[in-house]
Enzyme design. Structure first.
Site, PDB file in Angstrom:
ATOM      1  N   GLU A 171     -10.530   2.754   2.336  1.00 50.82           N
ATOM      2  CA  GLU A 171     -11.820   2.196   3.088  1.00 50.82           C
ATOM      3  C   GLU A 171     -13.175   3.070   2.308  1.00 50.82           C
ATOM      4  OE1 GLU A 171     -11.423   0.160   6.378  1.00 50.82           O
ATOM      5  OE2 GLU A 171      -9.847  -1.103   6.205  1.00 50.82           O
ATOM      6  N   GLU A 206      -4.942   1.468   9.693  1.00 54.74           N
ATOM      7  CA  GLU A 206      -5.464   2.313  10.957  1.00 54.74           C
ATOM      8  C   GLU A 206      -4.712   2.228  12.408  1.00 54.74           C
ATOM      9  OE1 GLU A 206      -9.471   1.113  11.410  1.00 54.74           O
ATOM     10  OE2 GLU A 206      -9.839   1.951   9.199  1.00 54.74           O
TER      11      GLU A 206
HETATM   12  O1  IFM Z   1     -14.741  -3.083   9.489  1.00 54.04           O
HETATM   13  C1  IFM Z   1     -13.040  -2.451   9.747  1.00 54.04           C
HETATM   14  C2  IFM Z   1     -11.973  -2.569   9.619  1.00 54.04           C
HETATM   15  O2  IFM Z   1     -11.500  -3.639  10.045  1.00 54.04           O
HETATM   16  C3  IFM Z   1     -10.819  -1.441   9.995  1.00 54.04           C
HETATM   17  N1  IFM Z   1     -11.809   0.196   9.289  1.00 54.04           N
HETATM   18  C4  IFM Z   1     -13.123   0.374   9.468  1.00 54.04           C
HETATM   19  C5  IFM Z   1     -14.154  -1.076   8.938  1.00 54.04           C
HETATM   20  C6  IFM Z   1     -14.789  -0.691   9.702  1.00 54.04           C
HETATM   21  O3  IFM Z   1     -15.195  -0.720  11.229  1.00 54.04           O
END
Ligand code: IFM
Length: 440
Positions: free
Chosen positions: A347, A167
């Protein structure tokens, strides 16, 4: 569309975490300070005034966490390495203590037949580099490639999947534009510099890893949250989409920047940079949680803000809309725009207010429903031709949720942060069933 319950053979089922959110042990074995250690020192930066100094103490408790992954039936584990454990300042010599920890972790994962997916940057930039301008400084991209080479040289023989960044769009926008994340800057110019230098770092790191360990799979991870309700503000929506969803993905996969951002990015782009950024990748990691609504505003540096979803919209306690149909749409758009490369959802998950009941069990029906519906959407996308090859739940453990501290629990395993006791939640058993049977 027909529902298919069965996922393709060899579909990768996994879980994700990140170093600063779970490791703790911030002063152990020579680890250097990171921008998140510094950011957390300012009380108003984190809602509960906490930090990742102990977090889940995964640094010491990883054997227990790996045993839980085995019980879950996870085939793969996506984690990040803390750059400042390996190079405490972000440059210079290698700290053997850091390499030793990741060696222990890797060896234990492999002993348990869990495939390690190593991400080099999940936001915890060494403070030593921030002191020199951090991601606003072009030199940081070259330091990142050196770190990538070190990791490939020391660990690459056991890592089948390398990820450059997690990210980077969040690092650029939340860290340098809206200022909610470390290093807490609010400047459009800083966003543009960070955007380009993070992209350049990605490209240089891919080359460095390829040269060192030619046979590994290399990819990057970008969070893509579709902008919806464009009619609220078409101009703001176009800008948010370009900044958040396109500036990183288009550059990595197409070698271009969105036209809308040309003027702002050009001052940082040198000849040959776009070719360096546009490397051939073995896979793309897509993080997906929710949707976004945009409104232009003169009140912040970027000129655009993210609106909360309407109150009647289903949403999590974090205020993120629950809309699995948009994951389906996102995957289809991704396929069409980028030529259907292999993609993994690296994710996906949600926060909910989980606490153990009197029997000590943790029921999290909202998260179970979230996984069920988002996995269903993912299965429909596969049926409609998306080259989706795996799904990693966020997250293995409740953890330090950045500016939200410990107030938002994303884990499929409950963590009591006082005793460090782990309790698998209902969603753990729900996913266990799916991971073992390969169908919802
Ligand atoms: O916790 C975060 C993660 O570090 C990066 N993506 C989103 C998750 C939830 O906010």
């Amino acid at each position: 569309m027909n529902m298919i319950n069965k996922f393709p053979e060899n579909f990768v089922w996994g879980v994700s975490t990140s170093s600063y959110q779970i490791e703790g042990a911030v002063n152990t074995d020579g680890r250097g300070k990171t921008i998140w250690d510094t950011f957390c020192e300012v009380p108003e930066n984190i809602v509960d005034q906490t930090n990742g100094a102990v977090a889940c103490d995964h640094y010491h408790r990883y054997p227990e966490d790996i045993r839980l992954m085995v019980e879950l039936g996870a085939k793969a584990y996506r984690f990040s390495t803390a750059w400042s454990r390996v190079q405490p300042e972000g440059f210079g010599g290698v700290n053997q203590g850091g390499i030793d920890f990741y060696n222990r972790l890797l060896d234990s994962l492999l002993e348990h037949n869990i495939e390690p997916w190593l991400c080099l940057n999940h936001w915890d930039l060494p403070q030593g580099l921030e002191n020199l301008g951090g991601w606003r400084n072009r030199e940081t991209s070259f330091r990142f490639a050196e770190y990538a080479e070190i990791m490939a040289r020391h660990l690459g023989d056991r890592i089948p999947y390398f990820i450059t960044h997690n990210e980077p769009n969040v690092v650029a926008l939340l860290g340098h534009g809206w200022g909610w994340h470390a290093p807490g800057i609010q400047s459009a110019e800083a966003v543009m510099a960070a955007t380009h230098h993070l992209n350049l770092a990605h490209g240089l790191a891919v080359s460095a890893i390829r040269k060192t360990v030619p046979n590994v799979n290399i990819g990057t991870v970008i969070t893509m949250q579709p902008v919806v309700d464009w009619d609220i503000d078409p101009i703001g929506s176009t800008r948010l989409d370009a900044l958040f969803n396109r500036a990183f993905t288009d550059s990595a996969l197409l070698g271009t920047y969105p036209e809308l951002l040309f003027d702002e990015l050009t001052p940082f782009v040198e000849e040959g940079d776009m070719e360096l950024i546009h490397q051939s990748l073995d896979f793309f990691g897509l993080n997906h949680y929710t949707t976004m609504r945009a409104r232009s505003t003169p009140e912040n540096a970027l000129g655009v803000e993210i609106l909360a979803p309407p109150v009647e919209t289903p949403q999590t306690i974090k205020g993120w809309e629950i809309n699995p149909a948009m994951l389906y749409q996102q995957l289809l758009e991704f396929k069409d725009r980028y030529g259907n490369p292999p993609v993994y959802i690296t994710e996906s998950g949600c926060a909910s207010p989980d606490e153990p009941n009197v029997e000590g069990l943790v029921s999290d029906p909202d998260r179970v429903a979230y996984f069920r519906d988002y996995l269903h959407a993912a299965s429909l996308a596969i049926e409609d031709g998306v080259n989706l090859k795996g799904y990693f739940a966020w997250s293995l453990l409740d953890n330090f949720e950045w500016a939200e501290g410990y107030t938002q629990r994303f884990g499929i395993i409950y963590v009591d942060f006082t005793t460090q006791k782990r309790i698998p939640k209902d969603s753990f058993y729900f996913l266990k069933n799916i991971f073992h049977n390969n169908h919802i």
